[in-house]
Design a protein around this motif. Structure first.
Motif, PDB file in Angstrom:
ATOM      1  N   TYR A  82     -14.143  45.913  31.424  1.00 34.57           N
ATOM      2  CA  TYR A  82     -15.598  45.924  31.583  1.00 34.57           C
ATOM      3  C   TYR A  82     -16.255  46.452  30.314  1.00 34.57           C
ATOM      4  CZ  TYR A  82     -20.258  47.469  32.959  1.00 34.57           C
ATOM      5  OH  TYR A  82     -21.614  47.672  33.006  1.00 34.57           O
ATOM      6  N   ARG A  83     -17.332  45.769  29.943  1.00 37.91           N
ATOM      7  CA  ARG A  83     -18.041  46.144  28.728  1.00 37.91           C
ATOM      8  C   ARG A  83     -19.516  46.342  29.065  1.00 37.91           C
ATOM      9  NH1 ARG A  83     -16.923  41.860  24.353  1.00 37.91           N
ATOM     10  NH2 ARG A  83     -14.794  42.601  24.684  1.00 37.91           N
ATOM     11  N   SER A  84     -19.996  47.576  28.891  1.00 35.45           N
ATOM     12  CA  SER A  84     -21.397  47.872  29.194  1.00 35.45           C
ATOM     13  C   SER A  84     -22.318  47.151  28.208  1.00 35.45           C
ATOM     14  CB  SER A  84     -21.653  49.382  29.136  1.00 35.45           C
ATOM     15  OG  SER A  84     -21.525  49.839  27.799  1.00 35.45           O
ATOM     16  N   LEU A  85     -23.600  47.164  28.519  1.00 35.54           N
ATOM     17  CA  LEU A  85     -24.568  46.482  27.663  1.00 35.54           C
ATOM     18  C   LEU A  85     -24.602  47.109  26.270  1.00 35.54           C
ATOM     19  CD1 LEU A  85     -26.707  44.274  27.530  1.00 35.54           C
ATOM     20  CD2 LEU A  85     -28.397  45.935  28.333  1.00 35.54           C
ATOM     21  N   SER A  86     -24.544  48.427  26.209  1.00 32.23           N
ATOM     22  CA  SER A  86     -24.548  49.083  24.900  1.00 32.23           C
ATOM     23  C   SER A  86     -23.290  48.738  24.109  1.00 32.23           C
ATOM     24  CB  SER A  86     -24.656  50.595  25.079  1.00 32.23           C
ATOM     25  OG  SER A  86     -23.555  51.106  25.811  1.00 32.23           O
ATOM     26  N   GLU A  87     -22.152  48.638  24.778  1.00 35.28           N
ATOM     27  CA  GLU A  87     -20.911  48.246  24.107  1.00 35.28           C
ATOM     28  C   GLU A  87     -20.994  46.801  23.637  1.00 35.28           C
ATOM     29  OE1 GLU A  87     -17.713  51.115  26.472  1.00 35.28           O
ATOM     30  OE2 GLU A  87     -18.233  49.139  27.263  1.00 35.28           O
ATOM     31  N   GLN A  88     -21.613  45.944  24.440  1.00 39.53           N
ATOM     32  CA  GLN A  88     -21.801  44.548  24.026  1.00 39.53           C
ATOM     33  C   GLN A  88     -22.671  44.476  22.770  1.00 39.53           C
ATOM     34  OE1 GLN A  88     -22.879  41.722  27.212  1.00 39.53           O
ATOM     35  NE2 GLN A  88     -22.276  43.288  28.692  1.00 39.53           N
ATOM     36  N   GLN A  89     -23.703  45.299  22.700  1.00 34.42           N
ATOM     37  CA  GLN A  89     -24.585  45.304  21.535  1.00 34.42           C
ATOM     38  C   GLN A  89     -23.839  45.776  20.290  1.00 34.42           C
ATOM     39  OE1 GLN A  89     -27.648  47.860  23.084  1.00 34.42           O
ATOM     40  NE2 GLN A  89     -28.862  46.152  23.923  1.00 34.42           N
ATOM     41  N   THR A  90     -22.997  46.786  20.463  1.00 30.06           N
ATOM     42  CA  THR A  90     -22.220  47.297  19.334  1.00 30.06           C
ATOM     43  C   THR A  90     -21.291  46.222  18.790  1.00 30.06           C
ATOM     44  OG1 THR A  90     -22.300  49.550  20.213  1.00 30.06           O
ATOM     45  CG2 THR A  90     -20.574  49.052  18.615  1.00 30.06           C
ATOM     46  N   VAL A  91     -20.568  45.574  19.707  1.00 27.99           N
ATOM     47  CA  VAL A  91     -19.630  44.521  19.289  1.00 27.99           C
ATOM     48  C   VAL A  91     -20.379  43.353  18.665  1.00 27.99           C
ATOM     49  CG1 VAL A  91     -17.954  42.835  20.152  1.00 27.99           C
ATOM     50  CG2 VAL A  91     -17.910  45.181  21.005  1.00 27.99           C
ATOM     51  N   TYR A  92     -21.536  43.020  19.214  1.00 28.00           N
ATOM     52  CA  TYR A  92     -22.304  41.883  18.716  1.00 28.00           C
ATOM     53  C   TYR A  92     -22.752  42.111  17.271  1.00 28.00           C
ATOM     54  CZ  TYR A  92     -26.012  38.351  18.483  1.00 28.00           C
ATOM     55  OH  TYR A  92     -26.811  37.289  18.120  1.00 28.00           O
ATOM     56  N   TYR A  93     -23.190  43.337  16.960  1.00 27.50           N
ATOM     57  CA  TYR A  93     -23.650  43.620  15.595  1.00 27.50           C
ATOM     58  C   TYR A  93     -22.483  43.815  14.635  1.00 27.50           C
ATOM     59  CZ  TYR A  93     -28.317  44.056  17.542  1.00 27.50           C
ATOM     60  OH  TYR A  93     -29.516  43.792  18.165  1.00 27.50           O
ATOM     61  N   GLN A  94     -21.336  44.216  15.160  1.00 24.49           N
ATOM     62  CA  GLN A  94     -20.152  44.366  14.309  1.00 24.49           C
ATOM     63  C   GLN A  94     -19.534  43.020  13.961  1.00 24.49           C
ATOM     64  OE1 GLN A  94     -17.585  46.968  16.543  1.00 24.49           O
ATOM     65  NE2 GLN A  94     -18.542  48.854  15.747  1.00 24.49           N
TER      66      GLN A  94
ATOM     67  N   PRO B  98      -2.373  46.434  17.557  1.00 28.29           N
ATOM     68  CA  PRO B  98      -3.450  46.599  16.563  1.00 28.29           C
ATOM     69  C   PRO B  98      -4.026  45.307  16.074  1.00 28.29           C
ATOM     70  CG  PRO B  98      -1.274  47.071  15.613  1.00 28.29           C
ATOM     71  CD  PRO B  98      -1.063  46.918  17.068  1.00 28.29           C
ATOM     72  N   THR B  99      -3.323  44.190  16.271  1.00 30.46           N
ATOM     73  CA  THR B  99      -3.812  42.927  15.711  1.00 30.46           C
ATOM     74  C   THR B  99      -4.700  42.161  16.679  1.00 30.46           C
ATOM     75  OG1 THR B  99      -1.832  41.807  16.519  1.00 30.46           O
ATOM     76  CG2 THR B  99      -1.760  42.683  14.275  1.00 30.46           C
ATOM     77  N   VAL B 100      -4.985  42.744  17.847  1.00 29.76           N
ATOM     78  CA  VAL B 100      -5.757  42.005  18.850  1.00 29.76           C
ATOM     79  C   VAL B 100      -7.232  42.083  18.540  1.00 29.76           C
ATOM     80  CG1 VAL B 100      -6.335  41.851  21.267  1.00 29.76           C
ATOM     81  CG2 VAL B 100      -4.043  42.521  20.581  1.00 29.76           C
ATOM     82  N   PRO B 101      -7.913  40.935  18.377  1.00 29.92           N
ATOM     83  CA  PRO B 101      -9.365  40.957  18.169  1.00 29.92           C
ATOM     84  C   PRO B 101     -10.049  41.382  19.455  1.00 29.92           C
ATOM     85  CG  PRO B 101      -8.396  38.808  17.615  1.00 29.92           C
ATOM     86  CD  PRO B 101      -7.357  39.593  18.309  1.00 29.92           C
ATOM     87  N   SER B 102     -11.159  42.026  19.317  1.00 32.52           N
ATOM     88  CA  SER B 102     -11.915  42.449  20.496  1.00 32.52           C
ATOM     89  C   SER B 102     -13.384  42.137  20.289  1.00 32.52           C
ATOM     90  CB  SER B 102     -11.725  43.954  20.730  1.00 32.52           C
ATOM     91  OG  SER B 102     -12.516  44.372  21.815  1.00 32.52           O
ATOM     92  N   GLY B 103     -14.025  41.655  21.360  1.00 37.35           N
ATOM     93  CA  GLY B 103     -15.470  41.451  21.313  1.00 37.35           C
ATOM     94  C   GLY B 103     -15.876  40.156  20.666  1.00 37.35           C
ATOM     95  N   THR B 104     -15.087  39.079  20.841  1.00 30.49           N
ATOM     96  CA  THR B 104     -15.468  37.784  20.287  1.00 30.49           C
ATOM     97  C   THR B 104     -16.287  37.002  21.275  1.00 30.49           C
ATOM     98  OG1 THR B 104     -13.345  36.929  21.009  1.00 30.49           O
ATOM     99  CG2 THR B 104     -13.499  37.656  18.734  1.00 30.49           C
ATOM    100  N   ALA B 105     -16.633  35.773  20.867  1.00 26.28           N
ATOM    101  CA  ALA B 105     -17.644  35.034  21.640  1.00 26.28           C
ATOM    102  C   ALA B 105     -17.033  34.281  22.802  1.00 26.28           C
ATOM    103  CB  ALA B 105     -18.373  34.068  20.706  1.00 26.28           C
ATOM    104  N   GLU B 106     -16.365  35.011  23.700  1.00 26.04           N
ATOM    105  CA  GLU B 106     -15.729  34.301  24.799  1.00 26.04           C
ATOM    106  C   GLU B 106     -16.718  33.727  25.776  1.00 26.04           C
ATOM    107  OE1 GLU B 106     -16.517  38.373  26.190  1.00 26.04           O
ATOM    108  OE2 GLU B 106     -15.606  37.530  24.408  1.00 26.04           O
ATOM    109  N   ASP B 107     -17.966  34.191  25.742  1.00 26.79           N
ATOM    110  CA  ASP B 107     -18.929  33.753  26.735  1.00 26.79           C
ATOM    111  C   ASP B 107     -19.951  32.777  26.181  1.00 26.79           C
ATOM    112  OD1 ASP B 107     -18.009  35.483  28.903  1.00 26.79           O
ATOM    113  OD2 ASP B 107     -18.578  37.069  27.503  1.00 26.79           O
ATOM    114  N   VAL B 108     -19.807  32.365  24.934  1.00 33.80           N
ATOM    115  CA  VAL B 108     -20.780  31.434  24.363  1.00 33.80           C
ATOM    116  C   VAL B 108     -20.702  30.102  25.091  1.00 33.80           C
ATOM    117  CG1 VAL B 108     -21.407  30.169  22.288  1.00 33.80           C
ATOM    118  CG2 VAL B 108     -20.731  32.556  22.124  1.00 33.80           C
ATOM    119  N   HIS B 109     -19.504  29.749  25.522  1.00 32.09           N
ATOM    120  CA  HIS B 109     -19.312  28.477  26.225  1.00 32.09           C
ATOM    121  C   HIS B 109     -19.206  28.734  27.712  1.00 32.09           C
ATOM    122  CE1 HIS B 109     -18.490  26.249  22.454  1.00 32.09           C
ATOM    123  NE2 HIS B 109     -18.040  27.420  22.075  1.00 32.09           N
ATOM    124  N   ALA B 110     -19.696  27.810  28.488  1.00 29.90           N
ATOM    125  CA  ALA B 110     -19.656  27.953  29.939  1.00 29.90           C
ATOM    126  C   ALA B 110     -18.214  27.907  30.416  1.00 29.90           C
ATOM    127  CB  ALA B 110     -20.451  26.818  30.603  1.00 29.90           C
TER     128      ALA B 110
END
Length: 394
Positions: free
Chosen positions: A311-323, A17-29
């Motif tokens: 795998y994270r679909s585009l809609s799932e990425q949008q949800t995580v991004y706004y959350q 339960p303590t694992v973060p999900s949907g962080t900015a792992e792709d902001v950096h190359a």
């Protein structure tokens, strides 16, 4: 395949339960690891925590990989080896097809040259026919004028003009005849040469085309056989390959080029292979490598790898991004949207835990890396990625 599928997964992935999900792992190359780095990492596998311990030695030796399964008739010893051989066979099909196309282009070019030569030969034959015409007329006139035959004209009482003209005509006739005969012989030799070249060219082309087609057919059969073996192995490991009626081709590693053509986050189900962990999926090559890594992990820790996201679909990425504004990657930029990244739990999310250290020391053997940026900016010990460049070296 008995040794490959001997340990079927029991139980489901444990959630943390303590694992973060949907962080900015792709902001950096994500830097690409070189082959030298992979070899260095392999040589330094024992440098992580637990070095020298019995448990660590057992972990490294519990899942021996058979990397030298190239010998004829020798079965591959791992999913990664099956995947590699299937992709190599498919690559061989592509190379053979390219060679066939190149050969056809070469044949077409040779045919054009041959046609050009035959056109020149036809023009020369027509020119020869024109040359023969006046000679033919001259011969006809000589035969029609009896006065020009025999030795009579040489002894007639005249100024000799007629005789000399007749002799000149005869000389011209002989010279012209010799020229025509020489040209005719050369033209005939050219015709024979061109005919021989055309026959040899066609024969060589047909032979090479048959050989290439046989090679392509053999490689296609081998690739299909390896893909079927992969599918059976994954099924024995508890993977529902046709989950959601996606088709067995979703776990075919020779189709990853098709998956790569889709935009980030818009990969169809037919291009995503299920993982042993229910509800999770990756691109075929990454999924097969992960299943192989999962086997080794289970042998070491007695349970499958815990996966919190794949795998994270585009809609799932949008949800995580706004959350999680400012933390999650911009939708359409996440490595999860390529089907080649996983977020892990079950201890891996804790930096320098036994699980983290084991993965750090062993994951590259299966094509997975913990990217450099995830060590510091942003700090994501749970984020791991499949690198096709490393995977191709296995």
């Amino acid at each position: 395949m008995t040794s490959l599928v001997g340990g079927i997964f029991s139980g489901t992935a444990q959630a943390a339960p303590t694992v973060p999900s949907g962080t900015a792992e792709d902001v950096h190359a994500v830097p690409s690891r070189t082959a030298r780095a992979v070899q260095a990492d392999r040589a330094g596998d024992a440098s992580a925590n637990g070095r020298g311990s019995t448990a660590h030695a057992v972990a490294l030796g519990a899942y021996p990989l058979k990397r030298n399964a190239k010998a004829k008739g020798k079965d591959p010893g791992s999913l990664s080896e099956l995947r590699r051989q299937a992709q190599q066979a498919f690559k061989g099909i592509e190379d053979a097809n390219k060679a066939l196309v190149a050969r056809q282009k070469q044949f077409d070019a040779s045919q054009k040259q041959l046609v050009a030569k035959l056109t020149q030969l036809q023009a020369a034959t027509q020119a020869l026919a024109k040359m023969r015409k006046p000679l033919s007329d001259l011969v006809e006139s000589i035969y029609q004028d009896p006065s020009t035959t025999g030795l009579g004209p040489l002894f007639t009482q005249s100024d000799g003009t007629t005789t000399l003209r007749a002799m000149s005509d005869v000389d011209h006739l002989v010279a012209g005849r010799n020229t025509v005969l020489g040209d005719a012989i050369r033209l005939q030799q050219q015709q024979e040469q061109f005919a021989t070249e055309a026959q040899e060219l066609r024969a060589a082309n047909l032979l090479q085309e048959a050989q290439l087609n046989l090679q392509i057919d053999s490689l296609r059969k081998r690739s299909s056989r390896l893909v079927r073996s992969l599918t059976k192995a994954l099924t024995k490991l508890g993977v529902n390959v046709n989950q959601g009626h996606r088709g067995v081709g979703a776990c075919d590693p020779t189709r990853v080029d098709i998956a790569a053509q889709y935009p980030n986050g818009l990969l169809p189900k037919t291009s995503l292979c299920p993982l042993p962990q229910e509800g999770e999926e990756l691109r075929a090559d990454a999924a097969i490598a992960f299943a192989d890594l999962n086997l080794a992990y289970q042998r070491r820790f007695g349970r499958p790898i815990c996966v919190s996201d794949s795998y994270r679909s585009l809609s799932e990425q949008q949800t995580v991004y706004y959350q999680r504004p400012g933390l999650a990657a911009i939708p359409g930029k996440s490595n999860h949207g390529l089907g080649m990244a996983v977020d892990l739990c079950g201890g891996v999310q804790a930096f320098r835990s036994v699980q983290f250290n084991w993965l750090e020391a062993n994951s590259k053997r299966f094509g997975f890396i913990h990217p450099d940026w995830a060590y510091h900016s942003p700090f994501e010990p749970w984020h791991w990625e499949y690198d096709p460049k490393i995977g191709s070296l296995l």
